[in-house]
Scaffold this motif. Sequence first.
Motif, PDB file in Angstrom:
ATOM      1  N   GLY A   8       0.791  -1.228   0.000  1.00  0.00           N
ATOM      2  CA  GLY A   8       0.000   0.000   0.000  1.00  0.00           C
ATOM      3  C   GLY A   8       0.819   1.272   0.000  1.00  0.00           C
ATOM      4  N   GLN A   9       1.855   1.318   0.845  1.00  0.00           N
ATOM      5  CA  GLN A   9       2.670   2.538   0.886  1.00  0.00           C
ATOM      6  C   GLN A   9       3.477   2.736  -0.391  1.00  0.00           C
ATOM      7  OE1 GLN A   9       2.193   0.792   3.684  1.00  0.00           O
ATOM      8  NE2 GLN A   9       4.064  -0.147   4.368  1.00  0.00           N
ATOM      9  N   TYR A  10       3.887   1.647  -1.027  1.00  0.00           N
ATOM     10  CA  TYR A  10       4.580   1.763  -2.309  1.00  0.00           C
ATOM     11  C   TYR A  10       3.652   2.374  -3.361  1.00  0.00           C
ATOM     12  CZ  TYR A  10       8.306  -1.353  -0.612  1.00  0.00           C
ATOM     13  OH  TYR A  10       9.348  -1.899   0.085  1.00  0.00           O
ATOM     14  N   VAL A  11       2.408   1.900  -3.368  1.00  0.00           N
ATOM     15  CA  VAL A  11       1.435   2.384  -4.351  1.00  0.00           C
ATOM     16  C   VAL A  11       1.152   3.870  -4.132  1.00  0.00           C
ATOM     17  CG1 VAL A  11      -0.943   2.145  -5.174  1.00  0.00           C
ATOM     18  CG2 VAL A  11       0.418   0.110  -4.690  1.00  0.00           C
ATOM     19  N   LYS A  26      10.774  -0.601  -9.597  1.00  0.00           N
ATOM     20  CA  LYS A  26      11.845  -1.595  -9.699  1.00  0.00           C
ATOM     21  C   LYS A  26      12.178  -2.187  -8.330  1.00  0.00           C
ATOM     22  CE  LYS A  26      16.574  -2.244 -11.447  1.00  0.00           C
ATOM     23  NZ  LYS A  26      16.758  -3.372 -10.612  1.00  0.00           N
ATOM     24  N   THR A  27      12.181  -1.340  -7.300  1.00  0.00           N
ATOM     25  CA  THR A  27      12.427  -1.810  -5.935  1.00  0.00           C
ATOM     26  C   THR A  27      11.380  -2.836  -5.533  1.00  0.00           C
ATOM     27  OG1 THR A  27      13.457   0.281  -5.296  1.00  0.00           O
ATOM     28  CG2 THR A  27      12.597  -1.088  -3.507  1.00  0.00           C
ATOM     29  N   MET A  28      10.121  -2.554  -5.868  1.00  0.00           N
ATOM     30  CA  MET A  28       9.044  -3.498  -5.563  1.00  0.00           C
ATOM     31  C   MET A  28       9.257  -4.828  -6.281  1.00  0.00           C
ATOM     32  SD  MET A  28       5.536  -1.242  -5.674  1.00  0.00           S
ATOM     33  CE  MET A  28       4.465  -2.647  -5.347  1.00  0.00           C
ATOM     34  N   ILE A  29       9.575  -4.757  -7.554  1.00  0.00           N
ATOM     35  CA  ILE A  29       9.769  -5.972  -8.351  1.00  0.00           C
ATOM     36  C   ILE A  29      10.943  -6.774  -7.802  1.00  0.00           C
ATOM     37  CG2 ILE A  29      10.460  -6.844 -10.632  1.00  0.00           C
ATOM     38  CD1 ILE A  29       8.806  -4.453 -11.796  1.00  0.00           C
ATOM     39  N   LYS A  61       4.218  -7.460  -4.603  1.00  0.00           N
ATOM     40  CA  LYS A  61       3.207  -7.303  -5.653  1.00  0.00           C
ATOM     41  C   LYS A  61       2.100  -6.392  -5.159  1.00  0.00           C
ATOM     42  CE  LYS A  61       4.170 -11.788  -7.467  1.00  0.00           C
ATOM     43  NZ  LYS A  61       4.328 -12.089  -8.789  1.00  0.00           N
ATOM     44  N   LYS A  62       1.592  -5.594  -6.075  1.00  0.00           N
ATOM     45  CA  LYS A  62       0.475  -4.710  -5.771  1.00  0.00           C
ATOM     46  C   LYS A  62      -0.773  -5.544  -5.552  1.00  0.00           C
ATOM     47  CE  LYS A  62      -2.163  -1.008  -7.915  1.00  0.00           C
ATOM     48  NZ  LYS A  62      -3.357  -1.778  -8.157  1.00  0.00           N
ATOM     49  N   ILE A  63      -1.381  -5.383  -4.394  1.00  0.00           N
ATOM     50  CA  ILE A  63      -2.622  -6.080  -4.081  1.00  0.00           C
ATOM     51  C   ILE A  63      -3.763  -5.321  -4.731  1.00  0.00           C
ATOM     52  CG2 ILE A  63      -4.143  -6.808  -2.195  1.00  0.00           C
ATOM     53  CD1 ILE A  63      -1.607  -6.881  -0.421  1.00  0.00           C
ATOM     54  N   PRO A  64      -4.682  -5.992  -5.421  1.00  0.00           N
ATOM     55  CA  PRO A  64      -5.738  -5.286  -6.129  1.00  0.00           C
ATOM     56  C   PRO A  64      -6.530  -4.287  -5.279  1.00  0.00           C
ATOM     57  CG  PRO A  64      -5.740  -7.575  -6.768  1.00  0.00           C
ATOM     58  CD  PRO A  64      -4.729  -7.431  -5.658  1.00  0.00           C
ATOM     59  N   ALA A  65      -6.682  -4.542  -3.988  1.00  0.00           N
ATOM     60  CA  ALA A  65      -7.433  -3.617  -3.134  1.00  0.00           C
ATOM     61  C   ALA A  65      -6.701  -2.304  -2.927  1.00  0.00           C
ATOM     62  CB  ALA A  65      -7.720  -4.271  -1.782  1.00  0.00           C
ATOM     63  N   TYR A  66      -5.407  -2.281  -3.129  1.00  0.00           N
ATOM     64  CA  TYR A  66      -4.626  -1.060  -2.968  1.00  0.00           C
ATOM     65  C   TYR A  66      -4.412  -0.445  -4.328  1.00  0.00           C
ATOM     66  CZ  TYR A  66      -3.724  -2.592   1.719  1.00  0.00           C
ATOM     67  OH  TYR A  66      -3.882  -3.005   3.007  1.00  0.00           O
ATOM     68  N   SER A  67      -5.360   0.357  -4.722  1.00  0.00           N
ATOM     69  CA  SER A  67      -5.251   0.971  -6.032  1.00  0.00           C
ATOM     70  C   SER A  67      -5.165   2.474  -5.883  1.00  0.00           C
ATOM     71  CB  SER A  67      -6.423   0.569  -6.915  1.00  0.00           C
ATOM     72  OG  SER A  67      -7.612   1.043  -6.346  1.00  0.00           O
ATOM     73  N   SER A  68      -4.908   3.092  -6.987  1.00  0.00           N
ATOM     74  CA  SER A  68      -4.762   4.535  -7.024  1.00  0.00           C
ATOM     75  C   SER A  68      -5.406   4.986  -8.320  1.00  0.00           C
ATOM     76  CB  SER A  68      -3.264   4.839  -6.974  1.00  0.00           C
ATOM     77  OG  SER A  68      -2.933   5.975  -7.669  1.00  0.00           O
TER      78      SER A  68
END
Length: 125
Positions: free
Chosen positions: A83-86, A106-109, A114-121
């Motif tokens: 969530g904080q990355y997003v 890139k840091t996330m990868i 992985k981005k969780i679908p509930a954490y969107s922007s």
Amino acid sequence: MKVAGLHPNGVTVVAVLASCARSKLVELAGLLAEANEFIKKMPLEPDGSVLGALLGACKVHGAIELGNEMARRLLHMQPRHSGQYVLLWGIYAGAERWDHATALRKTMIDAGIKKIPAYSSNDSM
């Protein structure tokens, strides 16, 4: 609340920060810095939900430097929470700081986060 003699707990702080951010009252009153100072002076250590509420407000209002500070604290507390990355990515994208946004992605990868679908922007990662 202070004038009324009320003593908010962590849940109250999160609710107030989130409500102000969503209704853009923080922007209208110019109180992001004050919210940060309030959090620093709280009698309890702010948890991820308190810091996340302020990070969300930073995204809504494009507060890059404060957003960086909140994200740094959150990533220290919850390094694998996407969530904080997003949110931080959204702050960078909104400011068209694509080099920062790309580096963060890139840091996330590299970390396997992985981005969780509930954490969107509003912005697509």
